[in-house]
Design an enzyme around this catalytic site. Structure first.
Site, PDB file in Angstrom:
ATOM      1  N   LYS A 107       1.180  -0.894  -0.351  1.00 31.14           N
ATOM      2  CA  LYS A 107       0.289   0.264  -0.220  1.00 31.14           C
ATOM      3  C   LYS A 107       0.493   1.187  -0.291  1.00 31.14           C
ATOM      4  O   LYS A 107       0.614   2.181   0.477  1.00 31.14           O
ATOM      5  CB  LYS A 107      -0.893   0.169   1.065  1.00 31.14           C
ATOM      6  N   GLY A 131      -7.866 -14.857   1.850  1.00 34.13           N
ATOM      7  CA  GLY A 131      -7.265 -15.396   3.181  1.00 34.13           C
ATOM      8  C   GLY A 131      -7.784 -15.946   3.548  1.00 34.13           C
ATOM      9  O   GLY A 131      -7.564 -17.245   3.607  1.00 34.13           O
TER      10      GLY A 131
END
Ligand code: XMP
Length: 251
Positions: free
Chosen positions: A85, A228
């Protein structure tokens, strides 16, 4: 082979567009590396890429990640994405991108909020020179994301529109390799797809534990699903990945 070709090849070979978010946590570096490799080995035939977060690097170090997880992913022909990010000024963004790419990552996630000039320009330049990918946050999957990504704003003298629409247009303008839109917001996926057209991939996290529905996200226009806990946290990760694949991508 560039990133887009690598992920498309893996998706074709394994008949899936699931990206594993390998977010394991363990204070012991050796155990963390070995558990990560074990999950990868179990699910390698049901995924098309692996995404790594910074917490894994905090424990294993960049070299540790490269020698364990990235090497194994490469052995399985699975491209790797660094969920950094990236969101700083140009020169430090550039240091980060170079370090991650030199370690072996095929793609990096960045936040368009840094802007282009002396922001993400360096990241794109470094990625393009190495045929690596830059994926841009466009609408995050968490409930709090709405406060910012749906904010009404104007880009210069342009009309007032939600921030995510401005970000989707920037992704096209900057020639990003993909945009990230939460699976928790299928209506936003549909709107982003309208804005960016049919070719640019939409990467969609938030499936399962965060409440996003894998099939709805893909039906709305998502290209890849980032998953995930629903996979690595399952009693049988391979079975879980296979089930999602069959539910969403089986022809
Ligand atoms: P779970 O366990 O909820 O993990 O399937 C989701 C994974 O995706 C990441 N994540 C995001 N990454 N933009 C991103 O770039 C997002 O909006 C976003 N939401 C979740 C998260 O870090 C985890 O690895």
């Amino acid at each position: 082979m560039n990133f887009d070709e690598k992920i498309a090849n893996a998706a074709k070979k394994n008949q899936t567009r699931i990206i594993l978010a390998l977010d394991l946590e363990d204070p012991d570096p050796q155990r963390l590396a070995s558990r990560s490799r074990d999950i990868l080995w179990k699910v390698k035939d049901f995924i098309c890429a692996v995404k790594i977060n910074r917490q894994l690097i905090l424990t294993l170090g960049l070299r540790g990640i490269a020698d364990s997880v990235l090497k194994v992913a490469d052995d399985y022909s699975l491209p790797t994405i660094m969920d950094a990010k990236v969101n700083d000024v140009g020169h430090t963004n550039g240091f980060m991108a170079r370090l991650y790419f030199d370690a072996g990552f095929d793609g990096i996630i960045a936040s368009p909020i840094a802007g282009w000039d002396n922001g993400l320009d360096t990241v794109f330049e470094i990625a393009r020179a190495r045929e690596r990918a830059v994926l841009l946050l466009t609408y995050m999957s968490n409930p709090g994301a709405e406060a910012f990504y749906s904010l009404m704003a104007t880009a210069g003298k342009g009309p007032v529109k939600p921030v995510f629409e401005i970000l989707a247009n920037l992704a096209t303008e900057w020639k990003a390799n993909g945009v990230i839109v939460g699976a928790t917001k299928p209506e936003i996926i549909t709107r982003v797809r309208e804005l960016i057209g049919p070719s640019l991939p939409i990467y969609s996290p938030g499936v399962g534990v965060q409440g996003g529905d894998a099939k709805r996200a893909v039906d709305a226009g998502a290209t890849y699903l980032i998953v995930g806990r629903s996979i690595y946290g399952a009693t049988d990760p391979a079975k879980s990945a296979k089930t999602i694949r069959e539910m969403v991508f089986a022809s």
